[in-house]
Scaffold this motif. Structure first.
Motif, PDB file in Angstrom:
ATOM      1  N   ARG A 188       0.832  -1.203   0.000  1.00  0.00           N
ATOM      2  CA  ARG A 188       0.000   0.000   0.000  1.00  0.00           C
ATOM      3  C   ARG A 188       0.869   1.258   0.000  1.00  0.00           C
ATOM      4  NH1 ARG A 188      -4.420   1.540   2.836  1.00  0.00           N
ATOM      5  NH2 ARG A 188      -6.265   1.690   1.526  1.00  0.00           N
ATOM      6  N   ARG A 191       2.207   1.849  -3.376  1.00  0.00           N
ATOM      7  CA  ARG A 191       1.202   2.438  -4.268  1.00  0.00           C
ATOM      8  C   ARG A 191       1.020   3.926  -3.965  1.00  0.00           C
ATOM      9  NH1 ARG A 191      -3.625  -0.914  -5.777  1.00  0.00           N
ATOM     10  NH2 ARG A 191      -2.843  -2.987  -6.207  1.00  0.00           N
TER      11      ARG A 191
ATOM     12  N   SER B 323      -6.979  -0.723  -3.250  1.00  0.00           N
ATOM     13  CA  SER B 323      -7.401  -2.032  -2.757  1.00  0.00           C
ATOM     14  C   SER B 323      -6.336  -3.118  -2.919  1.00  0.00           C
ATOM     15  CB  SER B 323      -8.674  -2.455  -3.488  1.00  0.00           C
ATOM     16  OG  SER B 323      -9.152  -3.638  -2.913  1.00  0.00           O
ATOM     17  N   ARG B 343     -11.744   0.353   4.208  1.00  0.00           N
ATOM     18  CA  ARG B 343     -10.278   0.340   4.178  1.00  0.00           C
ATOM     19  C   ARG B 343      -9.729   0.732   2.811  1.00  0.00           C
ATOM     20  NH1 ARG B 343      -7.632  -4.228   1.940  1.00  0.00           N
ATOM     21  NH2 ARG B 343      -9.158  -5.358   0.740  1.00  0.00           N
ATOM     22  N   ASP B 344     -10.555   0.517   1.744  1.00  0.00           N
ATOM     23  CA  ASP B 344     -10.107   0.878   0.395  1.00  0.00           C
ATOM     24  C   ASP B 344     -10.358   2.343   0.076  1.00  0.00           C
ATOM     25  OD1 ASP B 344      -9.511  -1.802   0.007  1.00  0.00           O
ATOM     26  OD2 ASP B 344     -11.473  -2.252  -0.846  1.00  0.00           O
ATOM     27  N   TRP B 345     -10.820   3.096   1.057  1.00  0.00           N
ATOM     28  CA  TRP B 345     -11.181   4.493   0.821  1.00  0.00           C
ATOM     29  C   TRP B 345     -10.288   5.453   1.603  1.00  0.00           C
ATOM     30  CZ3 TRP B 345     -16.674   5.942  -0.792  1.00  0.00           C
ATOM     31  CH2 TRP B 345     -17.374   4.846  -1.312  1.00  0.00           C
TER      32      TRP B 345
END
Lengths: 474, 474
Positions: A188, A191, B323, B343-345
């Protein structure tokens, strides 16, 4: 809401929480609702007129609680614990009550200075090196999470490569090094920081210890250098999320030192175990080699989420990467250079008075109480592991030095895929029961159940019950 | 701490906060301590034995409070307000008391679903477009701060350029577009995301309105395209930090649409004003052109820091950017596609039950109460501006549609530098008095004082007193 109304309603809320905690075993640990159930039970539109707080508490009981998975339930063995304790809740309440914003020293000196003191205290409690202290070149800071901490470390590492990424952006290929067991927050961070997931190298692990192989790390770094990429950061983990495996920090550190690569140590879960001197061996190599180190009091040290501690051996590249000074934040104290402005140590600008909760925890429990919490939960896990080891129907993953135990039912006659599926079915049935909550991981293609002990509410009888239920379910 | 101890000590803490709020005017608004004073008064080492909470509260009173700048003081006019209110404090207390971690839907469905409901409610209260709702392609989420929100928007914008930055990293030059009055968090996002501060273009502003010039924006984008860079995101601000200036969102949006560039609208401070229909004009162009929009209930909408609302017109590129699904987070609900995993936001993985505080605020005050709070504070600011305008010794910066007033003493005989220095001296003297707290900004080389009204504790008499003191000090 006037102070007098707050006094009255606040006490109602305190009673609500005390009752909730006292009766928590009456709830199924994992919520039983389906997607959309809570949402559908709430009004589609906001209220035009204000309502009493009684109505909030009524809806909390009737609509929200069925949708809550009770992380503080003694039967919560999933993921890692998210510790919560009375003094921590009250430290956070004081933070909300004061309502200060500590983005720079000047906006509330106590918010900054208490934080410095408690992260220094915590470093001392964990036996971390003196150069992690703020009065040396390094320093500690409270982040919301280990994910944010590793992003900050990554930005500092990028800056230290000499490419001036903060100013020029990413202009060359940078590489990060992890193992297959490193937390996903590393990919993460790659990214987020513009490095890209494709530039995260996965170092082999030892099939026995699951620890990162320093020789393979060295080879991957050499190959990247050869290919013109910039080896930027290695993440070594002390206590992986899957199984609490420990990477050989010292050997990895020697590679990093020789190659000039930043070493981040992710001890998010396990690092706090070092409050016990007999567990300090886990940090072998940290003092000599770690450029940054992170552990989360909010996992296993009785402090409510969010409270992740990050230390740096040298804070300069981080501040160089993150510091910008717009006119409206200029102030005499910052310009004097005598103070810390923690806004330069994190992703967001604003910050809560988060140190109050950690301070409350450290004072209420004392070093003695924190050690007792770690020792008690480790002992319960070791006892549980002993039961698993003694049962021929189960296979235990060794070692398990902390409070997570990974194991699986043996299905000697089934192919791996079917055995995995049966294991999943067992887990789902247990979780559906509402009595306990487990999660799983996969190692070498095999599904393992993870039982993580650590909630202050979990007693020996809860672990015994869990074992009985697991045995019966398989 | 047992539930019964929590009940007893919790009520003491509630009393402490009620007393603090009731007596807040007795404190100097800005802390008077010097660097290191608080730190030196705290023990150098953590306690070995646990202590009573009484001792925590005693040290809070004796050691910490002198180091606190009281953001909830009625004389706090600095920066922007960081609103706090009883229901918000109690919503946060409930979140701490529950101690759940809502990283994915499955880890506490209510934590996710209440958040979806309250951000949808807030979008409705502010008159934001229907496509910002989660049941359309977009959706809202609570972030810790507008800085984190703009970073998330920037990552989504990078992903939408088609360069697959999440996977490949930054491989071309990307450019962001701001004005000199855009918040520093934009440059910070550029540093964090690997774009680099050098690739942040500063668009000219109209010298009267201080709003971004859409024609110059278009020229800068054209020049970047010509030079082979990728124009990635424009940030338009509704209510700049310096002076609450408003960029022409519609005209900027037309440029963005034509050029295929992501438009982020930063309405961190001023956006919540749109709870009042008569102030909805500020969002002109948002419905048609904004790809993302952020406003902070924690500034001016009675909700404790941290609570920043971010909406997206299309959530897909954000999720694509952020994600990752490690084995230990896999679960049936996520795989069904029927739920949101927040969590992907966001940047961190873990998340508190932050929606409880916004829910408590929206229910306690109702739409009616929120409008009254905005209207009352805007009215106070307009009255203050009238006093400044009517005084020949002062110069007022127009316009001031919200609750921030920028002004400066006139020193007709002094050169600009000296006038600025005198203004600074006046501000420092006022702030040293402990009766009020102002900050400054600089526009066109001239130092202006900023008086931001917005604390729920601030009444007309406090604004009158402030004006009297300012007049006397100059």
């Amino acid at each position: 809401m006037s102070p007098e109304e707050f006094r009255r309603v606040g006490k109602q809320v305190v009673d609500w929480i005390a009752d909730y905690r006292a009766g928590i075993e009456s709830f199924p640990v994992r919520s039983q609702v389906g997607p959309g159930e809570v949402r559908d039970a709430l009004p589609a539109h906001p209220p035009e007129r204000g309502e009493d707080f009684d109505q909030v508490l009524r809806d909390l009981d009737e609509i929200l609680l069925p949708g809550v998975t009770h992380w503080q339930h003694p039967g919560f063995f999933a993921y890692f614990p998210a510790n919560s304790s009375g003094p921590s809740i009250l430290g956070d309440l004081l933070s909300s009550g004061l309502g200060v914003q500590g983005m720079v020293w000047a906006t509330s000196p106590a918010c900054t200075e208490l934080e410095t003191v408690v992260v220094d205290w915590l470093a001392e409690l964990l036996g971390l090196p003196a150069h992690f202290r703020t009065d040396a070149a390094g320093g500690g800071v409270i982040q919301d999470s280990a994910s944010s901490a590793v992003l900050v470390a990554c930005l500092a590492a990028l800056q230290r490569t000499g490419e001036d990424v903060a100013r020029r952006g990413i202009t060359r290929r940078h590489a990060l090094y992890v193992s297959a067991h490193t937390h996903s927050s590393l990919e993460r961070a790659a990214r987020l920081a513009g490095i890209g997931a494709d530039n995260v190298r996965v170092v082999d692990t030892d099939p026995e210890t699951l620890g990162m192989d320093p020789r393979h790390l060295d080879e991957l770094i050499a190959a990247d250098v050869e290919a013109g990429a910039v080896p930027t950061m290695v993440c070594a983990t002390i206590g992986t999320t899957s199984t609490t495996a420990i990477d050989p920090v010292r050997e990895i550190g020697e590679v990093c030192r020789r190659r000039g690569v930043w070493l981040h140590v992710d001890a998010a879960y396990a690092g706090v175990a070092a409050v016990c001197p007999e567990l300090r061996w886990i940090n072998d190599g940290v003092a000599e080699f770690a450029d940054s180190y992170c552990t989360n009091p909010h996992k296993w040290l009785l402090t409510n989420f969010d409270c992740s501690a990050l230390w740096l051996a040298d804070r300069a590249p981080m501040i160089e990467a993150l510091s910008i000074l717009p006119e409206y934040l200029r102030n005499e104290a910052s310009e004097s250079g005598e103070v810390i402005d923690y806004r330069d140590w994190q992703v967001p600008l604003g910050r809560r008075f988060r140190s109050l909760k950690l301070w409350s925890v450290l004072r209420w429990y004392g070093a003695e109480g924190l050690r007792a919490h770690i020792r008690d939960t480790v002992a319960l896990a070791q006892e549980f592991a002993g039961w698993v080891r003694g049962d021929p129907d189960f296979e235990l993953l060794e070692p398990h030095p902390f409070a997570l135990v990974c194991f699986r039912p043996r299905y000697p006659d089934l192919p791996v895929d079917e055995a995995n599926e049966r294991t999943h079915r067992v887990m789902n049935a247990l979780n559906d029961s509402g009595d306990l909550y487990l999660t799983h991981t996969k190692i070498g293609g095999r599904t393992l159940l993870r039982l993580a002990i650590g909630s202050p509410a979990t007693e020996r009888r809860h672990v015994q019950d869990a074992w009985e239920r697991i045995r019966r379910a398989t």
